[in-house]
Write a protein that holds these residues in place. Structure first.
Motif, PDB file in Angstrom:
ATOM      1  N   VAL A 153     -13.716  32.985   3.541  1.00  0.00           N
ATOM      2  CA  VAL A 153     -13.318  34.070   4.425  1.00  0.00           C
ATOM      3  C   VAL A 153     -12.482  33.546   5.591  1.00  0.00           C
ATOM      4  N   ALA A 154     -12.722  32.286   5.969  1.00  0.00           N
ATOM      5  CA  ALA A 154     -11.951  31.687   7.059  1.00  0.00           C
ATOM      6  C   ALA A 154     -10.463  31.616   6.724  1.00  0.00           C
ATOM      7  N   ASP A 155     -10.135  31.627   5.413  1.00  0.00           N
ATOM      8  CA  ASP A 155      -8.730  31.617   5.018  1.00  0.00           C
ATOM      9  C   ASP A 155      -8.008  32.871   5.529  1.00  0.00           C
ATOM     10  N   LEU A 156      -8.734  33.990   5.576  1.00  0.00           N
ATOM     11  CA  LEU A 156      -8.140  35.235   6.067  1.00  0.00           C
ATOM     12  C   LEU A 156      -7.910  35.169   7.570  1.00  0.00           C
ATOM     13  N   ASP A 157      -8.822  34.487   8.267  1.00  0.00           N
ATOM     14  CA  ASP A 157      -8.635  34.318   9.715  1.00  0.00           C
ATOM     15  C   ASP A 157      -7.398  33.475  10.000  1.00  0.00           C
ATOM     16  N   ALA A 158      -7.232  32.402   9.210  1.00  0.00           N
ATOM     17  CA  ALA A 158      -6.055  31.548   9.395  1.00  0.00           C
ATOM     18  C   ALA A 158      -4.775  32.316   9.053  1.00  0.00           C
ATOM     19  N   ARG A 159      -4.866  33.194   8.061  1.00  0.00           N
ATOM     20  CA  ARG A 159      -3.689  33.975   7.667  1.00  0.00           C
ATOM     21  C   ARG A 159      -3.225  34.888   8.802  1.00  0.00           C
ATOM     22  N   LYS A 160      -4.187  35.385   9.576  1.00  0.00           N
ATOM     23  CA  LYS A 160      -3.829  36.237  10.709  1.00  0.00           C
ATOM     24  C   LYS A 160      -3.036  35.460  11.766  1.00  0.00           C
ATOM     25  N   ASP A 203     -10.794  37.101  -9.383  1.00  0.00           N
ATOM     26  CA  ASP A 203     -11.346  36.309 -10.489  1.00  0.00           C
ATOM     27  C   ASP A 203     -12.670  35.680 -10.053  1.00  0.00           C
ATOM     28  N   PRO A 204     -13.823  36.148 -10.599  1.00  0.00           N
ATOM     29  CA  PRO A 204     -15.131  35.604 -10.191  1.00  0.00           C
ATOM     30  C   PRO A 204     -15.235  34.090 -10.371  1.00  0.00           C
ATOM     31  N   THR A 205     -14.501  33.535 -11.330  1.00  0.00           N
ATOM     32  CA  THR A 205     -14.586  32.090 -11.551  1.00  0.00           C
ATOM     33  C   THR A 205     -13.858  31.296 -10.473  1.00  0.00           C
ATOM     34  N   LYS A 206     -13.103  32.008  -9.616  1.00  0.00           N
ATOM     35  CA  LYS A 206     -12.380  31.333  -8.530  1.00  0.00           C
ATOM     36  C   LYS A 206     -12.964  31.645  -7.155  1.00  0.00           C
ATOM     37  N   HIS A 207     -14.083  32.352  -7.130  1.00  0.00           N
ATOM     38  CA  HIS A 207     -14.685  32.692  -5.845  1.00  0.00           C
ATOM     39  C   HIS A 207     -15.076  31.453  -5.052  1.00  0.00           C
ATOM     40  N   TRP A 208     -15.426  30.398  -5.753  1.00  0.00           N
ATOM     41  CA  TRP A 208     -15.837  29.167  -5.075  1.00  0.00           C
ATOM     42  C   TRP A 208     -14.682  28.558  -4.272  1.00  0.00           C
ATOM     43  N   LYS A 209     -13.436  28.919  -4.637  1.00  0.00           N
ATOM     44  CA  LYS A 209     -12.264  28.395  -3.931  1.00  0.00           C
ATOM     45  C   LYS A 209     -11.899  29.244  -2.718  1.00  0.00           C
ATOM     46  N   PHE A 210     -12.542  30.419  -2.597  1.00  0.00           N
ATOM     47  CA  PHE A 210     -12.175  31.332  -1.519  1.00  0.00           C
ATOM     48  C   PHE A 210     -13.118  31.189  -0.337  1.00  0.00           C
ATOM     49  N   ARG A 218       0.863  -1.172   0.000  1.00  0.00           N
ATOM     50  CA  ARG A 218       0.000   0.000   0.000  1.00  0.00           C
ATOM     51  C   ARG A 218       0.906   1.230   0.000  1.00  0.00           C
ATOM     52  N   VAL A 219       0.394   2.326  -0.553  1.00  0.00           N
ATOM     53  CA  VAL A 219       1.158   3.583  -0.531  1.00  0.00           C
ATOM     54  C   VAL A 219       0.238   4.703  -0.061  1.00  0.00           C
ATOM     55  N   LEU A 220       0.734   5.495   0.889  1.00  0.00           N
ATOM     56  CA  LEU A 220      -0.014   6.641   1.400  1.00  0.00           C
ATOM     57  C   LEU A 220       0.820   7.901   1.209  1.00  0.00           C
ATOM     58  N   LEU A 221       0.244   8.867   0.484  1.00  0.00           N
ATOM     59  CA  LEU A 221       0.870  10.174   0.309  1.00  0.00           C
ATOM     60  C   LEU A 221       0.061  11.198   1.099  1.00  0.00           C
ATOM     61  N   VAL A 222       0.714  11.865   2.036  1.00  0.00           N
ATOM     62  CA  VAL A 222       0.068  12.893   2.852  1.00  0.00           C
ATOM     63  C   VAL A 222       0.511  14.265   2.361  1.00  0.00           C
ATOM     64  N   LEU A 223      -0.457  15.111   2.020  1.00  0.00           N
ATOM     65  CA  LEU A 223      -0.170  16.482   1.602  1.00  0.00           C
ATOM     66  C   LEU A 223      -0.741  17.447   2.624  1.00  0.00           C
ATOM     67  N   GLN A 224       0.134  18.219   3.238  1.00  0.00           N
ATOM     68  CA  GLN A 224      -0.256  19.240   4.206  1.00  0.00           C
ATOM     69  C   GLN A 224       0.320  20.580   3.769  1.00  0.00           C
ATOM     70  N   GLY A 225      -0.288  21.650   4.202  1.00  0.00           N
ATOM     71  CA  GLY A 225       0.244  22.968   3.891  1.00  0.00           C
ATOM     72  C   GLY A 225      -0.770  24.046   4.196  1.00  0.00           C
ATOM     73  N   MET A 226      -0.301  25.269   4.258  1.00  0.00           N
ATOM     74  CA  MET A 226      -1.179  26.406   4.471  1.00  0.00           C
ATOM     75  C   MET A 226      -2.118  26.559   3.280  1.00  0.00           C
ATOM     76  N   ASP A 227      -3.187  27.322   3.446  1.00  0.00           N
ATOM     77  CA  ASP A 227      -4.119  27.582   2.353  1.00  0.00           C
ATOM     78  C   ASP A 227      -3.363  28.139   1.149  1.00  0.00           C
ATOM     79  N   ARG A 242      -0.485  35.580  -0.137  1.00  0.00           N
ATOM     80  CA  ARG A 242      -1.259  36.808  -0.349  1.00  0.00           C
ATOM     81  C   ARG A 242      -1.640  36.958  -1.813  1.00  0.00           C
ATOM     82  N   LYS A 243      -0.687  36.741  -2.725  1.00  0.00           N
ATOM     83  CA  LYS A 243      -0.945  36.869  -4.157  1.00  0.00           C
ATOM     84  C   LYS A 243      -2.008  35.872  -4.623  1.00  0.00           C
ATOM     85  N   ARG A 244      -1.922  34.645  -4.123  1.00  0.00           N
ATOM     86  CA  ARG A 244      -2.862  33.610  -4.579  1.00  0.00           C
ATOM     87  C   ARG A 244      -4.259  33.844  -4.013  1.00  0.00           C
ATOM     88  N   LEU A 245      -4.349  34.290  -2.780  1.00  0.00           N
ATOM     89  CA  LEU A 245      -5.657  34.616  -2.217  1.00  0.00           C
ATOM     90  C   LEU A 245      -6.277  35.794  -2.960  1.00  0.00           C
TER      91      LEU A 245
END
Length: 279
Positions: free
Chosen positions: A206-213, A197-204, A69-78, A188-191
């Motif tokens: 608001v909690a991401d900004l709280d985590a950024r703080k 971009d309105p087509t990327k609003h679904w990926k945003f 079996r193989v398990l790949l774990v991906l972690q990281g900030m938003d 910051r640039k990616r957020l």
């Protein structure tokens, strides 16, 4: 002559019981680094395509053999690129035997159990490659930043994680854990790009900004967690993630090395099929 970089230069030193892993500091790793880049245009994409073809064959052998079996774990900030890494690295891999598990905030039912309860059932079965998009480490990092875990509780969860991953390894699971290390400015640039971009609003969210703080607290929590949960059987790698294409290549190279170490082969041919003709 300067030493050429190697994948293990980005591995977090192994934790040794009873000793402080003071050789590791997250700030030692430059999020903008591209250590394996030749500087030539499109070399990252070309290399990724080469690796993808090899992974396709190896993953098929894994699935056909049904022993490991193989398990790949991906972690990281938003915005560090967990989704993008999966799309790029595995776009040439046969989905048969490939499973992606996204972990979100635990539900009330999951919170009523121990923190690893929801994770164990999602680990790879024999012959399967499973990717954790976020993972059991969320239940270590987030409550630590929010002040819901004290130092002793943090240490206890780390112990449970090491023991849990040792169980998986002893049961035939090869584990690779990647912390996608993005800089605060690149985040910051990616957020902002998602907001603009309105087509990327679904990926945003608001909690991401709280985590950024809480950026500094998350960096400290990651450093503490990686230092005591990187083991020989489940190592952590810090992957510079400001460059999307180079990030993808490094993860792919690690996975390729892991698969090749398993020495996978197709199952023996069936003698019963020798000479069989399909009418």
């Amino acid at each position: 002559m300067a030493k050429q970089p190697e994948l293990d230069d980005f591995r977090v030193p192994y934790f040794v019981e009873g000793k402080k892993n003071d050789k590791f500091a997250l700030e030692q790793f430059d999020p903008s680094a591209k250590p394996f880049s030749t500087g030539a245009k499109d070399t990252d994409r070309e290399r990724l395509s080469e690796i993808g073809a090899k992974l396709d064959t190896l993953q098929e052998c894994l699935h056909a053999q049904r022993k490991r079996r193989v398990l790949l774990v991906l972690q990281g900030m938003d915005t560090s690129g967990k989704d993008g890494t999966i799309r790029a690295v595995f776009h040439e891999v046969d989905p048969l035997g490939l499973r992606i598990v996204p972990f979100k905030a635990p539900t009330p039912v999951e919170l009523a159990h121990d923190f690893l309860w929801r994770v164990h059932s999602q680990t790879p079965a024999a012959g399967e490659l499973t990717i954790f998009n976020r993972s059991h480490y969320e239940d270590l990092l987030v409550p630590t930043v929010l002040g819901e875990l004290n130092a002793s509780e943090f240490e206890l969860r780390c112990t449970h994680i090491r023991e849990f991953e040792k169980l998986l390894a002893d049961s035939g699971t090869a584990i690779v854990k990647c912390m996608l290390h993005i800089s605060k400015d690149e985040q910051r640039k990616r957020l902002q790009a998602r907001i603009d971009d309105p087509t990327k609003h679904w990926k945003f969210d608001v909690a991401d900004l709280d985590a950024r703080k809480q950026w500094d607290k998350y960096q400290a929590a990651y450093q503490d967690a990686l230092a005591v949960t990187s083991t020989e059987y489940a190592p952590w790698y810090v992957i510079p993630a400001d460059s999307k294409t180079h990030r993808n290549v490094m993860v792919a190279e690690l996975l390729l090395r892991t698969f090749e170490a398993l020495k996978l082969e197709y199952p023996p041919a069936k003698e019963s099929l020798k000479g069989v003709k399909v009418e």
